[in-house]
Design a protein around this motif. Structure first.
Motif, PDB file in Angstrom:
ATOM      1  N   ALA A 213     -67.858 -44.769 -46.584  1.00  0.00           N
ATOM      2  CA  ALA A 213     -66.491 -45.112 -45.271  1.00  0.00           C
ATOM      3  C   ALA A 213     -67.004 -46.576 -45.026  1.00  0.00           C
ATOM      4  N   PHE A 214     -67.512 -46.667 -44.084  1.00  0.00           N
ATOM      5  CA  PHE A 214     -67.507 -47.603 -42.856  1.00  0.00           C
ATOM      6  C   PHE A 214     -69.045 -48.673 -43.874  1.00  0.00           C
ATOM      7  N   TYR A 215     -69.808 -48.405 -43.882  1.00  0.00           N
ATOM      8  CA  TYR A 215     -70.445 -49.849 -44.349  1.00  0.00           C
ATOM      9  C   TYR A 215     -70.132 -49.424 -45.659  1.00  0.00           C
ATOM     10  N   ALA A 216     -68.987 -49.515 -46.785  1.00  0.00           N
ATOM     11  CA  ALA A 216     -69.101 -49.786 -47.927  1.00  0.00           C
ATOM     12  C   ALA A 216     -67.914 -50.666 -47.618  1.00  0.00           C
ATOM     13  N   TYR A 217     -67.060 -50.442 -46.849  1.00  0.00           N
ATOM     14  CA  TYR A 217     -65.914 -51.355 -47.099  1.00  0.00           C
ATOM     15  C   TYR A 217     -66.506 -52.829 -46.367  1.00  0.00           C
ATOM     16  N   ILE A 218     -67.298 -52.077 -45.231  1.00  0.00           N
ATOM     17  CA  ILE A 218     -67.952 -53.839 -45.098  1.00  0.00           C
ATOM     18  C   ILE A 218     -69.015 -54.502 -45.983  1.00  0.00           C
TER      19      ILE A 218
ATOM     20  N   VAL B 124     -68.396 -50.525 -32.456  1.00  0.00           N
ATOM     21  CA  VAL B 124     -68.509 -51.500 -33.677  1.00  0.00           C
ATOM     22  C   VAL B 124     -68.324 -51.609 -34.632  1.00  0.00           C
ATOM     23  N   LEU B 125     -68.777 -50.765 -35.320  1.00  0.00           N
ATOM     24  CA  LEU B 125     -68.441 -50.102 -36.615  1.00  0.00           C
ATOM     25  C   LEU B 125     -66.291 -50.639 -37.308  1.00  0.00           C
ATOM     26  N   GLN B 126     -65.828 -50.071 -36.740  1.00  0.00           N
ATOM     27  CA  GLN B 126     -64.499 -49.907 -36.249  1.00  0.00           C
ATOM     28  C   GLN B 126     -64.136 -51.850 -36.073  1.00  0.00           C
ATOM     29  N   LEU B 127     -64.520 -52.492 -35.946  1.00  0.00           N
ATOM     30  CA  LEU B 127     -64.831 -53.853 -35.035  1.00  0.00           C
ATOM     31  C   LEU B 127     -65.756 -54.784 -36.514  1.00  0.00           C
ATOM     32  N   MET B 128     -66.430 -54.122 -37.061  1.00  0.00           N
ATOM     33  CA  MET B 128     -66.673 -55.131 -38.248  1.00  0.00           C
ATOM     34  C   MET B 128     -66.029 -54.775 -38.764  1.00  0.00           C
ATOM     35  N   ALA B 129     -65.364 -53.512 -39.351  1.00  0.00           N
ATOM     36  CA  ALA B 129     -64.611 -53.148 -40.821  1.00  0.00           C
ATOM     37  C   ALA B 129     -63.068 -53.746 -40.864  1.00  0.00           C
ATOM     38  N   ALA B 130     -62.590 -54.307 -39.459  1.00  0.00           N
ATOM     39  CA  ALA B 130     -61.053 -55.259 -39.513  1.00  0.00           C
ATOM     40  C   ALA B 130     -61.657 -56.650 -40.105  1.00  0.00           C
ATOM     41  N   VAL B 131     -62.759 -57.130 -39.357  1.00  0.00           N
ATOM     42  CA  VAL B 131     -63.018 -58.236 -39.532  1.00  0.00           C
ATOM     43  C   VAL B 131     -63.455 -58.564 -41.372  1.00  0.00           C
ATOM     44  N   ALA B 132     -64.161 -57.253 -41.776  1.00  0.00           N
ATOM     45  CA  ALA B 132     -64.378 -56.756 -43.375  1.00  0.00           C
ATOM     46  C   ALA B 132     -62.893 -56.707 -44.069  1.00  0.00           C
TER      47      ALA B 132
ATOM     48  N   PRO C  79     -49.035 -59.622 -46.447  1.00  0.00           N
ATOM     49  CA  PRO C  79     -49.823 -60.619 -45.591  1.00  0.00           C
ATOM     50  C   PRO C  79     -49.544 -59.634 -44.549  1.00  0.00           C
ATOM     51  N   TRP C  80     -49.120 -58.685 -43.618  1.00  0.00           N
ATOM     52  CA  TRP C  80     -48.733 -57.085 -42.302  1.00  0.00           C
ATOM     53  C   TRP C  80     -50.526 -56.946 -43.004  1.00  0.00           C
ATOM     54  N   ARG C  81     -50.559 -56.633 -43.783  1.00  0.00           N
ATOM     55  CA  ARG C  81     -51.412 -55.257 -44.202  1.00  0.00           C
ATOM     56  C   ARG C  81     -52.850 -56.111 -44.498  1.00  0.00           C
ATOM     57  N   THR C  82     -53.022 -57.440 -45.229  1.00  0.00           N
ATOM     58  CA  THR C  82     -53.964 -57.323 -44.883  1.00  0.00           C
ATOM     59  C   THR C  82     -54.477 -59.587 -44.090  1.00  0.00           C
ATOM     60  N   VAL C  83     -53.488 -59.646 -43.010  1.00  0.00           N
ATOM     61  CA  VAL C  83     -54.214 -60.539 -42.423  1.00  0.00           C
ATOM     62  C   VAL C  83     -53.718 -60.287 -40.909  1.00  0.00           C
ATOM     63  N   VAL C  84     -51.843 -60.236 -40.661  1.00  0.00           N
ATOM     64  CA  VAL C  84     -51.269 -59.547 -38.846  1.00  0.00           C
ATOM     65  C   VAL C  84     -52.011 -59.032 -39.058  1.00  0.00           C
ATOM     66  N   ALA C  85     -52.282 -57.250 -39.561  1.00  0.00           N
ATOM     67  CA  ALA C  85     -53.251 -56.212 -38.733  1.00  0.00           C
ATOM     68  C   ALA C  85     -54.191 -56.776 -38.445  1.00  0.00           C
ATOM     69  N   PRO C  86     -55.428 -56.933 -39.179  1.00  0.00           N
ATOM     70  CA  PRO C  86     -56.871 -57.059 -39.805  1.00  0.00           C
ATOM     71  C   PRO C  86     -57.053 -57.590 -38.464  1.00  0.00           C
TER      72      PRO C  86
ATOM     73  N   PHE D  40     -55.423 -51.006 -36.057  1.00  0.00           N
ATOM     74  CA  PHE D  40     -56.868 -51.173 -37.197  1.00  0.00           C
ATOM     75  C   PHE D  40     -56.347 -50.686 -38.404  1.00  0.00           C
ATOM     76  N   ALA D  41     -56.536 -49.157 -38.241  1.00  0.00           N
ATOM     77  CA  ALA D  41     -55.924 -48.438 -39.545  1.00  0.00           C
ATOM     78  C   ALA D  41     -54.784 -48.814 -40.745  1.00  0.00           C
ATOM     79  N   VAL D  42     -53.657 -50.162 -40.435  1.00  0.00           N
ATOM     80  CA  VAL D  42     -52.853 -50.541 -41.491  1.00  0.00           C
ATOM     81  C   VAL D  42     -53.704 -51.010 -42.514  1.00  0.00           C
ATOM     82  N   GLY D  43     -54.873 -52.133 -41.513  1.00  0.00           N
ATOM     83  CA  GLY D  43     -55.400 -52.494 -43.405  1.00  0.00           C
ATOM     84  C   GLY D  43     -56.306 -51.827 -43.099  1.00  0.00           C
ATOM     85  N   PHE D  44     -57.211 -50.848 -43.023  1.00  0.00           N
ATOM     86  CA  PHE D  44     -58.508 -49.841 -43.275  1.00  0.00           C
ATOM     87  C   PHE D  44     -57.900 -49.301 -43.899  1.00  0.00           C
ATOM     88  N   THR D  45     -56.902 -48.761 -44.466  1.00  0.00           N
ATOM     89  CA  THR D  45     -56.089 -47.591 -45.161  1.00  0.00           C
ATOM     90  C   THR D  45     -55.797 -48.721 -46.104  1.00  0.00           C
TER      91      THR D  45
END
Length: 492
Positions: A75-80, A376-384, A398-405, A59-64
Motif C-alpha cells: 500500500a502506502f509505502y510501496a506507492y511512495i 502524512v502518508l496520504q500527502l506523500m502518496a499524492a506526491v508519489a 492528465p486528470w488522473r495523473t496530474v490534476v487530481a494529484p 486523492f483517490a483518483v490518482g491513488f487508485t
C-alpha cells in the motif's frame, strides 16, 4: 512444496468496502465525535464531512489509478517507494506501522471504556476496563487468525447493525418532522463559512481514517484492477454522504436554534437523547451495545490491515522473515497477528499500570500520532502519484495523473496544518504532551531514513528489492503496463 500464501481471489468489492468502512467505525464517530463538531462549527457541521469526502475522493483518483501499476500489498509505502524513491518509501513504511498501530491499539482503551459504560447504563454493573480490553485483544487476534473471508462476513454483519441504528434514528426524526420542522439551513453559506469550520474539518478528516487501506487487500481481491478502485470510491462516498446526512438529521432532532446548546450540555448523550425521543428508550439501549460492536469491528479491520503491512515488510526483508509466514489452513499472516497482539497488550497494560484513563489517555494519546501519521502518508502518496506518472510512460489521462494529484496534495497539506493546529481537540492533553505526540511522526520518519541508509550499506540486496513487484503478483489479472522512462524512482 511451496510455502502457503494469502488466499487469492477471495474478496469482492463489498468485502473490501466492509473492511474500510468498519475501520472508520461510523457509529462510534457519530455518537462520540459529531457532537464536538456541532459545538465547534454550529449547524453547518454536516458540510465539513462533505468537504472531507470530496477532498479524499480527489486523492483517490490518482491513488487508485496508480494501484493498477503497483501490485504490491505494501500500500502506502510501496506507492511512495515507486514514486519518490526507496529512502522515502522505507520511512513511509515505519510511519505506516506507527499510524495503523496507533489507530488500533488506542481503540482498546475505547473498547474498555465503552463496554464498562454500557454495562453500567444497562445493568448497573461496574466492570474494570483492563480485563475487557485484554479479552478484546484475544477476540481480535482470533478474528485475524481466521481466513480473510471469515473476517469479511463478521464485519459485514456488524457494519449493517451499526449503520442500521443510525438510519433508524434518521428515519424517526424525519418522519416526525424534527423539533422545529425540516430545515436546510445547515447548507447555507452563512452557516458554513464560520470560524469554527476549520476545527470541524479536522474532526471530519479524522473520521475517514483508514479508507485508503483498500489497496492492502489487493493480493486477496477478485479482479483487483476493478475491485480495489470501486471499493475505495464506495467507501469514500458512503462515509462522506452518510456522515453528513446523520449529522444533519441530528440537527433536525433538536432544531437549528437548540442543537449547539444541547451538544454543549451533554455531548456524550446527544445521540442517545435524540434516539430516545424519536424512536424509544429501547433503541438507545441497543445503541449502547452496538457502539461496543462498532469498536470491535474497527479493531478487527485495523488488525487485518496491520498484519498485511507487516507481512509485506517481512517479505521485503525489512522485518524478520518469520513475520512473513502464512497459516497453511486459514491463509492468514498469523505470526504477524501474534506480534501485533503482543504489542497491543504491552501498550494497554503499560497505560493501565500507569493509572491512565482508558479514554482520555490510552485512546486519545495513542490515536493522535496514528491519525497524523496516516494523513502524512496520504500527502506523500499524492506526491508519489504525480512523480510516478512523470517517470513512466503510460496511457492514463492528465486528470488522473496530474490534476487530481496536485489538487489532492494542496488540500491534504492544508488538512494536516488544520489537524496539527487543533491537535488539542483530539488529544485533550497539555501543550507538552501534544508536542511529544506530534513530534513522534517526524521522529519516526527520520528513523526510517536512517534505516534506509543502513540497509543500503549493510544489506544491499534487501535495499535493492524494496518496493519491487512481488513474484507472481496478480498473475491472473495483468493490469496496464507502466513502461519505465529514462529515470525510474525504483532505482533511487
Amino acid at each position: 512444496m511451496s510455502a502457503p500464501t494469502l488466499r487469492r481471489g477471495t474478496l469482492g468489492t463489498a468485502d473490501i468496502a466492509f473492511f474500510v468502512i468498519s475501520a472508520a467505525a461510523p457509529l462510534t464517530v457519530m455518537a462520540g465525535v459529531a457532537p464536538l463538531a456541532l459545538m465547534l462549527g454550529g449547524i453547518g457541521a454536516p458540510v465539513g464531512y462533505l468537504l472531507a469526502g470530496v477532498t479524499l475522493a480527489v486523492f483517490a483518483v490518482g491513488f487508485t489509478t496508480m494501484s493498477r501499476h503497483v501490485r504490491s500489498g505494501g500500500a502506502f509505502y510501496a506507492y511512495i517507494a515507486r514514486g519518490l524513491g526507496k529512502p522515502l518509501g522505507i520511512a513511509a513504511a515505519l510511519i505506516a506501522l506507527l499510524g495503523y498501530n496507533g489507530m488500533e491499539i488506542g481503540v482498546y482503551g475505547l473498547l474498555g471504556s465503552a463496554t464498562t459504560e454500557t454495562a453500567h447504563a444497562l445493568w448497573g454493573v461496574d466492570l474494570p476496563w483492563l480485563p475487557v480490553s485484554l479479552v478484546g485483544l484475544l477476540v481480535i487476534w482470533y478474528g485475524g487468525f481466521r481466513s480473510i473471508d471469515f473476517g469479511a462476513k463478521v464485519l459485514g454483519v456488524l457494519l449493517v447493525a451499526e449503520t442500521g441504528i443510525l438510519l433508524l434514528l434518521a428515519g424517526g426524526v424525519l418522519l416526525d418532522g424534527g423539533a422545529e420542522g425540516i430545515s436546510f439551513a445547515s447548507f447555507a453559506p452563512g452557516n458554513v463559512f464560520v470560524p469554527g469550520m476549520t476545527a470541524v474539518l479536522a474532526c471530519a478528516f479524522a473520521a475517514f481514517t483508514g479508507f485508503e487501506s483498500t489497496v492492502i487487500y489487493r493480493r486477496e481481491a477478485k479482479n483487483p484492477d476493478r475491485t480495489v478502485p470501486r471499493a475505495t470510491y464506495i467507501a469514500v462516498a458512503f462515509l462522506g454522504l452518510f456522515y453528513a446526512f446523520v449529522v444533519w438529521t441530528v440537527v433536525q432532532a433538536f432544531g437549528d436554534s437548540r442543537v449547539v446548546a444541547a451538544a454543549g450540555d451533554d455531548p456524550a448523550g446527544l445521540f442517545f437523547a435524540a434516539l430516545t425521543t424519536y424512536v424509544g428508550s429501547w433503541a438507545a439501549d441497543l445503541m449502547h451495545i452496538l457502539i461496543v460492536t462498532s469498536v470491535l469491528a474497527s479493531l478487527l479491520a485495523f488488525h487485518n490491515a496491520i498484519n498485511r503491512y507487516v507481512l509485506s515488510l517481512a517479505e521485503e526483508g525489512v522485518l524478520p522473515a518469520a513475520l512473513g509466514r502464512v497459516h497453511p489452513r486459514h491463509r492468514s499472516p498469523h505470526l504477524a497477528g501474534v506480534a501485533q497482539t503482543v504489542l497491543g497488550a504491552v501498550v494497554v497494560i503499560g497505560f493501565a499500570a500507569a493509572g491512565a484513563d482508558p479514554y482520555g489517555q490510552l485512546l486519545l494519546w495513542v490515536n493522535t500520532p496514528g491519525m497524523i501519521g496516516l494523513m502524512v502518508l496520504q500527502l506523500m502518496a499524492a506526491v508519489a502519484v504525480l512523480m510516478f506518472f512523470r517517470r513512466v510512460r503510460h496511457d492514463e489521462g492528465p486528470w488522473r495523473t496530474v490534476v487530481a494529484p496536485v489538487v489532492a496534495t494542496l488540500l491534504l497539506a492544508i488538512v494536516i496544518v488544520l489537524v496539527t493546529y487543533n491537535v488539542d481537540l483530539f488529544s485533550g492533553a497539555s501543550l507538552r504532551v501534544n508536542t511529544v505526540l506530534v513530534a513522534l511522526v517526524p521522529a519516526v520518519f527520520a528513523a526510517g531514513l536512517a534505516l534506509a541508509h543502513r540497509l543500503k550499506r549493510r544489506k544491499p540486496g534487501v535495499y535493492a528489492r524494496f518496493g519491487a513487484e512481488p513474484d507472481g503478483a496478480d498473475d491472473d489479472t495483468p493490469g496496464p503496463a507502466a513502461r519505465p522512462a529514462a529515470t525510474s524512482a525504483t532505482a533511487l
